[in-house]
Design a protein around this motif. Structure first.
Motif, short mmCIF file in Angstrom:
data_model
loop_
_atom_site.label_atom_id
_atom_site.label_comp_id
_atom_site.label_asym_id
_atom_site.label_seq_id
_atom_site.Cartn_x
_atom_site.Cartn_y
_atom_site.Cartn_z
N PHE A 126 0.53 -1.59 0.08
CA PHE A 126 0.24 -0.07 -0.14
C PHE A 126 0.95 1.29 0.18
O PHE A 126 0.42 2.09 0.19
CB PHE A 126 -1.13 0.19 1.23
N ASP A 127 2.36 1.09 -0.17
CA ASP A 127 2.63 1.80 -0.07
C ASP A 127 3.04 2.37 -1.50
O ASP A 127 3.03 2.03 -2.64
CB ASP A 127 4.64 1.65 0.49
N SER A 128 3.83 4.18 -1.46
CA SER A 128 3.69 4.81 -3.04
C SER A 128 5.06 5.56 -2.99
O SER A 128 5.64 5.75 -1.50
CB SER A 128 2.49 5.48 -3.35
N LEU A 129 5.98 5.35 -3.93
CA LEU A 129 6.66 6.80 -4.41
C LEU A 129 5.99 7.96 -4.76
O LEU A 129 5.22 7.94 -6.15
CB LEU A 129 7.53 5.81 -5.14
N ARG B 271 -11.61 -7.97 3.07
CA ARG B 271 -10.96 -7.17 4.55
C ARG B 271 -9.69 -7.54 4.81
O ARG B 271 -8.74 -6.65 5.09
CB ARG B 271 -12.04 -7.37 5.30
N ASP B 272 -9.58 -8.74 5.01
CA ASP B 272 -8.15 -9.40 5.04
C ASP B 272 -7.02 -9.17 3.89
O ASP B 272 -5.83 -8.18 3.98
CB ASP B 272 -7.53 -11.14 4.46
N ALA B 273 -7.47 -8.66 2.21
CA ALA B 273 -6.17 -8.11 1.50
C ALA B 273 -6.55 -7.52 1.51
O ALA B 273 -5.01 -6.54 1.56
CB ALA B 273 -7.46 -8.44 0.15
N LEU B 274 -6.58 -6.25 2.19
CA LEU B 274 -6.48 -4.69 2.90
C LEU B 274 -6.32 -4.40 4.14
O LEU B 274 -5.45 -3.28 4.41
CB LEU B 274 -7.96 -3.47 2.44
N GLY B 275 -5.81 -5.24 4.60
CA GLY B 275 -5.66 -5.18 6.36
C GLY B 275 -6.40 -4.03 6.82
O GLY B 275 -7.92 -3.49 6.85
N GLY B 276 -5.90 -3.41 7.79
CA GLY B 276 -6.27 -1.83 8.46
C GLY B 276 -6.62 -1.00 7.70
O GLY B 276 -7.76 -0.80 7.58
N LYS B 409 -4.31 5.34 8.38
CA LYS B 409 -4.74 4.07 8.37
C LYS B 409 -3.17 3.32 8.84
O LYS B 409 -2.95 2.15 9.25
CB LYS B 409 -5.32 3.42 7.79
N ARG B 410 -2.74 3.79 7.73
CA ARG B 410 -0.58 3.18 7.69
C ARG B 410 -0.30 3.43 8.95
O ARG B 410 0.58 2.81 9.12
CB ARG B 410 0.03 4.27 6.36
#
Lengths: 290, 412, 329, 241
Positions: A126-129, B271-276, B409-410
């Motif tokens: 989910f991280d980005s540059l 939901r699991d694939a996206l986690g939080g 969320k991160r």
């Protein structure tokens, strides 16, 4: 915004390139149109999923293992099935054979993994540059890098290694190569192995970037068609050019014409290209364009 | 799960021929009520097809094993659900439905996907047999004047009424709403119905984006959101595409205060694939196992879910519950009719109004689900679970709006 | 000019076809409605496969995209019917059918010129592309209603059971297709197409006007395919783009021809019969592995009998002929 | 050009990627003649046939067939004007009977639609194939295939027949038969140009012999004269350098 669209397109294009290069190689060297190519891509994706779920192995680390496994699969596929079909039937008929295999693989994937979508999500998914205004997901950048590195490696292998030289020689002059003592069957099977290995690698990269499910195999086969027709047959460079063009056309169409139209545009391009220059922009690197 | 043709025919014979010929001779043999139909177990629709399939089978298993069948007009019957894979091919589905009809099947279950359901419904309707289905919600099915086709869902254009009502009461009121719809009959009708209703309610629906049926890249949608900054994005997309959209929004760090993905966050795997990151996502919630529904056979929604989990490995989904509810509806109607005559059962289905594991089963005169009782609620992922947040009567948790930003969320 | 080059065998084939069609027309009297529906699938498959054969079998130009014509035909008909609300069903249907065939003929004519210059695998790929373009356009342009779907008018007369009506309609269309294919095969056009299939360059040197011949065959094939598509769509009653632009239509026609015998007219009919029976009847019950088995069958077919059932028969026939000759000596 | 010259080639050249396959060749073929084109492998004989039949377009020069320039015309048009070609590697249509094969030649040749059957029959007669009429092409021997190839070409009623090595790979009996067939073809009204390696056959049948070497015409004349020509001998045996 245009810059962002362009970058999105190039990143997507990298995936398209990698997913098509194996198809392209097999088509260029053996003349075989492998309709189960997309299914091979998915096998790579599912392998990455399994290794990630069961062993916690990062997809990028699993890549070499998967490529090796897929290489063996591709080698065996050629030696056992395709070889038989091309000898006994025609190249066109071998298309149907591979379609049959696509159906079988797809059904098998449904039975093993269920028809539900799967996704591989390592922590960095989910991280980005960001580069100024432009933001790109980290996994997409990783997938693009994997594509470029692997395509370059393949290009170098074909150009400089003895295996690569043999493959190119065989593609150009099958009979002459046979006279020189080249084991054609072995070379063809090696090519098929390479093709499958790259399909598998593409599957890993795709799995990293997007969710996938068994019916997607059609999508990746058809994409490979378009990429090869755009770029040219049989060469990593052709696949790269075709893939990048396709990626950019995809995002640009979505942006400028409408999000629903990239596919229509893509196939329109395919037909136009076939009419204007059937062997693609870079031509057939092996057989001389028609 | 494989069906042997011979056993099909044999039991058909039992179900169909016996009531007509002398009953006494074989009184001790258990008779069966055969319910036929198709589901897509291969092809794009296989994922939901399997959920529907399991719902049908779970109900069958429960009735036969836990309740020793059902009693109608003083006789006990086992339920025999006979399904085949239509592979999402309408011609194949029509042919195989005809086979069931020829074999004497009196009651039918529907497939998934309106382009399959409609041609098969036409055949069943003409034969005057009832069909209970949970997979064909496109409006076209309910404008044909069919009398025998019943659906557990309201027609697609009415399904998002609660959602629109919810948008109406949001505080602060959203200044712009964006719709993104996948280009298939269901998603499109769903969105267009909501758009029409929303505009009628005076909602600021400013942007409508049509996406291909299957997407490999959502960056153009992401870019539009980035530039237009809507307060609400309502995407009527199937779960695989919903996940892709969510992932690209997250990794591009593009926030929407209310991100509504009609299909996706209901599923645990999603939901699991996206986690939080799934926290705060909205979705169309048709059913929740914690709903306070009482069921005359299963006991309650929760007990159905428990029973299902004991016997099936596949995760439970709302289509599983609605599938099971189809069988429950049949049993209620048969008991009310006190008969296995399809015409009488059909009449009782049409006037059915009974609470079940899936909700209060009540159909409109056209046969689709009552939009109030069988319509969807608004769901939201809160603390990792799928909660119902609207309407207030069925609420399991209070909604969070605006939802936390990705960056929050991160950080965890 | 004479209609047929090889007159006698043409008339024999026509007679057999008419007799066969009559026989098939009587079948519903003996079949259950389910049997009739399986019959529909068979007749549809046979008609589509023979329509494909006019180009693919005779001239060797394998189209991997005939679904384009099935789907375009179906949607043109549906949209025209929508535009004729006050008309009687029979009238609207007739106009829709003719318009669908005509428009598909035109479509084929327009794409034929560039596409038929491609040979072998490139033509196959291009047609695959054409069918995808048609699918995407029909699905994504709202006015064409491919995504939402469209209802077709009910053309079944009141006192006829619909499965029978459509069985007969499809049978009539398939018979027409077979008769046209026979006429093509035995005419000068047919001989020219066969020459093209065997060796296009040689054909040109023998004076076969290859380009007009290929285009004619392509247009005929497209119009006949569209005719089947229109009837098929009416049989379903409601179609979305997914119901008619099916990959199966692209590939199965080739499978039927390969199975039965490529280039013959009887081959695709037999192939369609065998495959319909196997996939719809034998595998109808198999829930989760019928796709696997279909794939396996395909693979076995290509590997074990690349020339199809006709090839097996043909080898046997040649051997008999040789034996007879040797015995006569 | 006199009326009895059927084919006049003037200054024709053709090169492929810089390789000159045919360079500045000129000659004339009188109507009713049998004319042989000989030369070592790669001398440009087949390229020359391809130029005349319209398969290749010459880089320069004219090819006059019955007074009309056909350089660069399409193969179909050339065929319709009356030029037929029999291939070296017989290319019959294997799934068809002998009659059907010959019939294709007649259908697309210059016979009227009503004469197709008669022309087919007479071409088969001429090529000695009448007995084999219902045999399928794939059942034939090499010699029979070669005759089929010639019969199919003749069925088009050509005024010029180009035969590409009709005797290659045939045994002496078959060769004699082929020579007789070509003679009969000429007697039936076709001018014959052949490329041939079988020297005894060439010597026996030809009115004129043309010798090509490395794309250039190095000699032409009656067979006996050619056989003695030192340039021809050098071309075949190689000069000592």
């Amino acid at each position: 915004m245009t810059m962002q669209t362009l970058v999105d397109g190039l990143v997507l294009g990298g995936l398209f390139s990698l997913s098509a290069v194996g198809f392209s190689l097999l088509f260029g060297v053996l003349g075989v149109v492998n309709l189960s190519h997309g299914a091979f891509v998915l096998i790579g994706g599912y392998a990455a999923y399994t290794l990630h779920e069961k062993l916690g192995l990062d997809p990028l680390l699993a890549l070499p293992v998967i490529m090796l496994g897929m290489f063996c699969l591709g080698y065996a596929f050629q030696r056992s099935v395709i070889q038989w079909a091309t000898k006994r039937a025609s190249l066109l008929a071998s298309m149907l054979l591979t379609y049959g295999f696509a159906l079988m693989i797809r059904n098998a994937l449904v039975l093993i993994y269920s028809p539900d979508f799967k996704s591989v999500t390592p922590a960095y998914a989910f991280d980005s540059l960001s580069f100024g205004e432009v933001t790109v997901g980290l996994t997409r950048v990783a997938a693009l890098l994997v594509s470029i590195v692997l395509l370059a490696a393949l290009a170098a292998t074909l150009r400089y290694s003895s295996i690569g030289r043999t493959i190119r020689a065989t593609a150009q002059q099958e009979q002459a190569a046979a006279l020189c003592g080249v084991n054609i069957r072995h070379v063809f099977a090696l090519t098929s192995g390479l093709s499958a290995a790259f399909a598998g690698a593409a599957g890993v990269a795709i799995g990293l970037v997007m969710p996938f499910s068994p019916p997607d195999e059609t999508l990746w086969t058809v994409n490979a068609f378009v990429v090869v027709t755009l770029g040219g047959i049989g060469s990593p460079a052709g696949a790269l050019v075709g893939g990048l063009i396709l990626g950019v056309v995809n995002t640009m169409t979505a942006q400028l014409i409408g999000a629903a139209f990239p596919n229509a545009m893509m196939f329109l391009l395919l037909v136009l290209m076939l009419v204007v220059r059937p062997a693609g922009l870079l031509g057939n690197s092996f057989k001389g364009s028609r | 799960m494989k069906l042997d043709r011979r056993t099909v025919l044999k039991s058909m014979g039992a179900a169909v021929a016996l009531p007509a010929i002398g009953r006494g001779a074989q009184a001790q043999a258990t008779e069966t009520i055969v319910i036929g139909g198709s589901v897509p177990l291969s092809g794009r629709a296989a994922e939901t097809g399997l959920n529907v399939n399991n719902g049908y089978l779970a109900a069958q298993k429960f009735f036969n094993e836990q309740l020793n069948g059902v009693e109608i007009d003083g006789k006990r019957y086992k339920i025999d659900v006979r399904l085949f894979d239509d592979a999402s091919d309408p011609a194949r589905a029509s042919t195989l439905i005809q086979r069931h009809l020829d074999d004497g099947v009196q009651f039918f279950l529907g497939s998934f996907g309106s382009n399959i359901v409609l041609p098969t419904a036409a055949i069943v309707e003409r034969a005057g047999k009832p069909m209970m289905q949970t997979g064909g919600a496109s409006d076209q099915i309910y404008t044909q004047g069919y009398k025998n086709i019943f659906c557990m869902f309201p027609r697609a254009s009415r399904q998002l009424y609660n959602t629109i009502e919810y948008f109406k009461v949001l505080q602060p009121a959203p200044k712009s709403i964006m719709f993104a719809m996948a280009n298939d009959a269901f998603s499109k009708t769903l969105a267009e119905g909501a758009i029409a209703f929303g505009k009628e309610k005076g909602l600021p629906i400013n942007d409508i984006v049509t996406l291909p049926e299957n997407i490999t890249d959502a960056s153009s949608l992401v870019n539009q959101i980035r530039s237009k900054k809507p307060d609400v994005l309502l995407a009527t997309t199937h779960d695989q595409n919903s996940l892709l959209i969510a992932r690209q929004l997250i990794s591009s760090n593009v926030d929407v205060p209310l991100l509504y993905l009609s299909l996706g966050p209901q599923l645990k795997s999603f939901r699991d694939a996206l986690g939080g990151y799934s926290e705060g996502l909205y979705f169309q919630q048709f059913w929740d196992e914690r709903s306070p529904y009482k069921d005359a056979f299963f006991g309650s929604a929760q007990k159905f879910a428990d029973y299902y989990r004991q016997h099936f490995k596949r995760d439970i989904a709302y289509h599983t519950a609605s599938g099971a509810a189809c069988i429950v509806a049949y049993v209620h109607a048969m008991k009310a009719a006190n008969s296995l005559d399809p015409a009488k059962v059909r009449d009782k289905l049409a006037t059915l109004d009974v609470e079940s594991l899936y909700g209060r089963i009540k159909f409109t005169p056209e046969g689709d689900g009552d939009p109030v009782h069988l319509g969807s609620t608004v769901g939201q992922v809160l603390k990792g679970t799928a909660e119902v947040v609207f309407p207030e009567a069925s609420r399991t948790a209070a909604p969070v709006f605006p939802a936390p930003k990705w960056a929050e969320k991160r950080r965890g | 000019m004479k209609l047929f080059v090889s007159g006698r065998s043409a008339w024999v084939s026509i007679a057999i076809t008419l007799a066969g069609a009559l026989l098939f027309a009587l079948l519903p009297a003996f079949l259950s409605p389910y049997g009739v529906r399986v019959g529909q699938l068979f007749v549809l498959a046979a008609g589509l496969a023979v329509a494909w054969t006019v180009l693919g079998g005779f001239s060797g130009y394998w189209s991997f995209g005939n679904a384009a014509f099935v789907g375009t035909g179906a949607f043109v008909a549906a949209l025209i019917e929508l535009a004729l609300p006050g008309w009687s069903p029979a009238g609207a249907f007739t106009v829709a059918l003719l318009a669908a065939m005509l428009l598909n003929g035109l479509l084929a004519l327009v794409i034929a010129w560039p596409i038929l210059r491609l040979r072998g695998i490139y033509f196959a790929i291009a047609m695959l592309g054409v069918s995808q373009v048609c699918y995407e356009l029909v699905s994504n342009i709202d006015a064409l209603r491919g995504a939402l779907g469209v209802n077709l008018i009910d053309i079944v007369p009141k006192d006829v059971r619909p499965e029978r009506f459509y069985y007969w309609a499809l049978l009539l269309a398939a018979t027409a297709i077979i008769l046209i294919a026979i006429c093509v095969r035995h005419s000068k056009l047919g001989y020219g197409l066969l020459a093209i299939r065997e060796d296009e360059d040689t054909a040109r040197m023998l004076g076969v006007p290859t380009a007009p011949y290929k285009i004619s065959a392509f247009v005929i094939s497209a119009m006949l395919t569209a005719m089947m598509g229109v009837i098929y769509a009416h049989n379903l009653g409601y179609i979305t783009a997914n119901s008619v632009f099916r990959n199966e239509f692209n590939l199965n026609v080739i499978v039927y021809s390969l199975l039965g015998g490529m280039g013959t007219i009887i081959g695709p009919i037999v192939g369609a019969g065998v495959m319909t029976y196997v996939t719809q009847v034998l595998l109808g019950d198999l829930l989760d592995i019928h796709m696997f088995i279909t794939g396996l069958l395909l693979a076995i077919l290509v590997l074990a009998a690349p020339n199809g059932l006709y090839g097996i028969y043909d080898t046997y026939r040649l051997r008999l002929k040789r034996q007879k000759r040797e015995a006569g000596r | 050009m006199s009326a009895d010259v059927i084919l006049a080639v003037r200054g024709v050249s053709k090169s492929f990627r810089g390789l000159k396959a045919v360079r500045d060749v000129s000659f004339e073929v009188p109507r009713g003649a049998i004319c042989s084109l000989i030369g070592p492998n790669g001398a440009g004989k087949s390229t020359f046939f391809n130029l005349v039949t319209g398969y290749f377009r010459p880089d320069s020069g004219t090819i006059l067939f019955e007074g009309r320039d056909i350089a660069g015309a399409s193969p179909v048009d050339v065929a319709h004007l009356g030029v037929a070609r029999a291939f070296q590697i017989a290319k019959p249509f294997p799934g068809m009977s002998v009659t059907e094969n010959v019939r294709i030649g007649a259908l697309f040749g210059r016979a009227g639609p009503r004469d197709v059957e008669a022309v087919t029959q007479s071409a088969m007669q001429l090529a000695g194939l009448a007995e084999l009429h219902d045999r399928e092409a794939r059942e034939l021997t090499v010699g029979q295939l070669r005759r089929l190839e010639v019969a199919r070409a003749l069925a088009a009623r050509p005024s010029l027949l180009l035969a590409d090595e009709p005797c290659a790979g045939l045994n002496p009996t078959e060769t004699a038969e082929m020579v007789a067939i070509l003679r009969r073809a000429r007697d039936a009204g076709a001018t014959v140009v052949l490329v041939e390696h079988d020297m005894p056959a060439v010597m026996e049948i030809s009115d004129t012999v043309l010798v090509l070497e490395a794309g250039a015409l190095i000699a032409q004349g009656a067979p006996q004269a050619i056989a003695r020509d030192p340039r021809v001998i050098a071309a075949y045996l190689g000069t000592e350098e």
